[in-house]
Design an enzyme around this catalytic site. Structure first.
Site, PDB file in Angstrom:
ATOM      1  N   LYS A  82       0.830  -1.326   0.403  1.00 12.99           N
ATOM      2  CA  LYS A  82       0.201   0.295   0.098  1.00 12.99           C
ATOM      3  C   LYS A  82       1.343   1.459  -0.162  1.00 12.99           C
ATOM      4  O   LYS A  82       1.698   1.356   0.772  1.00 12.99           O
ATOM      5  CB  LYS A  82      -0.931   0.073   0.946  1.00 12.99           C
ATOM      6  CG  LYS A  82      -2.356   0.811   1.349  1.00 12.99           C
ATOM      7  CD  LYS A  82      -3.121   0.179   0.519  1.00 12.99           C
ATOM      8  CE  LYS A  82      -4.510   0.781   0.388  1.00 12.99           C
ATOM      9  NZ  LYS A  82      -5.651   0.088  -0.651  1.00 12.99           N
ATOM     10  N   ASP A 138      -7.193   3.970  -4.258  1.00 10.16           N
ATOM     11  CA  ASP A 138      -7.588   4.026  -3.086  1.00 10.16           C
ATOM     12  C   ASP A 138      -8.302   5.462  -2.953  1.00 10.16           C
ATOM     13  O   ASP A 138      -8.536   6.019  -3.425  1.00 10.16           O
ATOM     14  CB  ASP A 138      -6.434   3.817  -2.431  1.00 10.16           C
ATOM     15  CG  ASP A 138      -6.876   3.460  -0.213  1.00 10.16           C
ATOM     16  OD1 ASP A 138      -7.620   1.751  -0.619  1.00 10.16           O
ATOM     17  OD2 ASP A 138      -7.415   3.866   0.041  1.00 10.16           O
TER      18      ASP A 138
HETATM   19  N1  GLU Z   1      -7.522  -0.213  -2.836  1.00 14.47           N
HETATM   20  C1  GLU Z   1      -8.428  -1.219  -3.102  1.00 14.47           C
HETATM   21  C2  GLU Z   1      -8.164  -1.936  -2.067  1.00 14.47           C
HETATM   22  O1  GLU Z   1      -8.644  -1.520  -1.288  1.00 14.47           O
HETATM   23  C3  GLU Z   1      -7.181  -1.697  -5.115  1.00 14.47           C
HETATM   24  C4  GLU Z   1      -6.431  -1.864  -5.133  1.00 14.47           C
HETATM   25  C5  GLU Z   1      -6.047  -2.545  -5.567  1.00 14.47           C
HETATM   26  O2  GLU Z   1      -6.280  -2.780  -6.943  1.00 14.47           O
HETATM   27  O3  GLU Z   1      -4.582  -2.843  -6.304  1.00 14.47           O
HETATM   28  O4  GLU Z   1      -8.043  -3.365  -2.462  1.00 14.47           O
END
Ligand code: GLU
Length: 451
Positions: free
Chosen positions: A132, A172
């Site tokens: 992340k 996100d």
């Molecule tokens: N931010 C999204 C999550 O919390 C998607 C992450 C992604 O697609 O890599 O899963």
């Protein structure tokens, strides 16, 4: 009341270390505690996990990148933000996870999200590790030109840590199509490569996947449908309380409506709206996606709706609750109110929106509860479908992609359901999701040696 906290000496020891070693990161502590406290039955069955130091390694990110993001605002003043990328675990595949741009972002928040992402991604069975990133930059009230300059500066550092086989970011909170365009464009320029698979959530015209925009919200509703089906129930005619008004909330509302449920709320930082005749999704999308306005604008234009400034959307009675805004938005008191008002099921569209007190209350009341790492896995699962399409230079249709998404979510549900039974907590999707995913990651780490 059945408790999902299984005591285990190795877990206690690791939790103590996590708390001591990572001061000032309460959300990270919360996420680690929730996972470790529910996986003890798997550790009893497989003591080699403990012997190989899997827990100690799992709670320590493989790599953490912190960097300065300087940019110039429209008045020619220099601004400085902080950038983060926490590459948590790559045992199952390249690092994968979104970027969050929000003023509340700090290292502890990114670590909690990255830690959750390891297990969520394992549940999708798509061969993706967990990561992340993000920044404390606030896109609200910034011009397009400012956002572009910020994104370019952010990528000037981050690009060296990314790649289709290394680390693949996505969006996100605060990072949508516009930001992804600027970030991808800068990467392409710096590296001189049109490397489609290094970012997901791209525009459909330039390498993006159908259904990626809708996937998290749709997936949460597919998960909810599976939980209800196991109890011989359905979505038809049920009032749904949805929080948030971003990407996850909007497409959860859309799928709820397609299934005959009645979503009646939405919220943002200004307050919430209740629309007893059901949310007018076209209007809400126009306000949030096109005008980038507030939910109060929705109430102003819709006679059947009322806007409540501040206050808690969880005061509104309904059988289904879908927290789709942000972490710790639904606490023990809100859970008690929802239960009193006849709650049947809760689905975490956001990451960790329910506090531990709230989760305990749902468990005690035997309310169906779907934890985010299982219920909102549809977003990242569809990101993995985007990576597959990029690698094979194929393009799948909307309906094909939606079917693939639904099949993945059904499999996520079934894994969690079956693991809960197997590890002695039938119906407890927290235990099920945590153990099913932990075992996959732990087995891969075990096979790959101490690295
Ligand atoms: N931010 C999204 C999550 O919390 C998607 C992450 C992604 O697609 O890599 O899963």
């Amino acid at each position: 009341m059945p408790s999902a906290v299984f005591p285990h000496a190795a877990v206690d020891e690791v939790l103590r270390t996590v708390l001591a070693r990572n001061p000032g990161e309460p959300e990270f502590h919360q996420a680690v505690t929730e996972v470790l406290e529910s996986i003890a039955p798997a550790l009893v069955e497989r003591p080699e996990y403990v012997e190989a130091g899997i827990l100690e390694r799992l709670v320590e990110p493989e790599r953490q990148v912190l960097f300065r993001v300087p940019w110039t605002d429209d008045r020619n003043r220099v601004q400085v933000n902080r950038g983060f990328r926490v590459q948590f675990n790559s045992a199952l595949g390249p690092y994968k996870g979104g970027l969050r741009f929000h003023p509340t972002v700090n290292l502890g928040i990114i670590k909690f999200l990255g830690f959750e992402q390891i297990f969520k991604n394992a549940l999708t069975a798509q061969g993706i590790g967990g990561a992340k990133g993000g920044s404390d930059f606030d896109p609200h009230g910034k011009s397009d030109a400012e956002i572009m300059r910020f994104c370019q500066s952010f990528m000037d550092e981050l690009y060296r840590h990314l790649g289709e086989h290394t680390d693949v970011p996505a969006g996100d909170i605060g990072v949508g199509a516009r930001e992804i365009g600027y970030l991808f464009g800068r990467y392409r320029k710096i590296t001189n490569r049109h490397e489609s698979g290094m970012f997901t959530g791209k525009g459909v015209a330039w390498g993006g996947a159908e259904v990626r925009t809708e996937a998290t919200g749709y997936g949460a509703v597919f998960f909810l449908e599976q939980m209800l089906q196991r109890r011989g129930q359905g979505l038809e005619g049920r009032r749904a309380i949805v929080s948030g008004a971003g990407n996850v909330a909007l497409y959860a509302i859309e799928k709820l409506q397609q299934r005959g449920a009645l979503p009646i709320t939405a919220s943002d930082s200004s307050g919430y709206v209740v629309d007893e005749s059901g949310i007018d999704l076209a209007l809400l999308k126009q306000i949030k996606e096109v005008e980038r306005g507030r939910v109060s604008d929705y109430a102003a234009r819709r006679p059947s709706a009322r806007f409540v400034a501040g206050g808690s959307v969880w005061d509104v009675p309904g059988e289904l609750a879908l927290p789709c805004a942000t972490q710790n938005e639904l606490d023990g008191a809100a859970a008690a109110t929802l239960i009193r008002n006849g709650l049947v099921a809760v689905v975490e569209g956001a990451n960790m929106p329910c506090t531990p007190d709230a989760v305990d209350a749902f468990r005690g009341a035997r309310v169906l509860f779907a934890p985010g790492k299982a219920a909102n896995a549809g977003g990242v699962a569809t990101s993995a479908l985007e990576m597959s399409q990029n690698a094979s230079r194929q393009r799948w249709t909307f309906s094909d992609s939606e079917q693939r998404l639904q099949a993945i979510i059904v499999a996520v549900h079934d894994q969690a359901f079956e693991a809960a039974e197997r590890y002695g907590a039938p119906g407890d999707y927290v235990v099920g999701a945590n153990t099913a995913s932990f075992v996959k990651v732990a087995d891969a780490m075990l096979a790959q040696g101490v690295i």
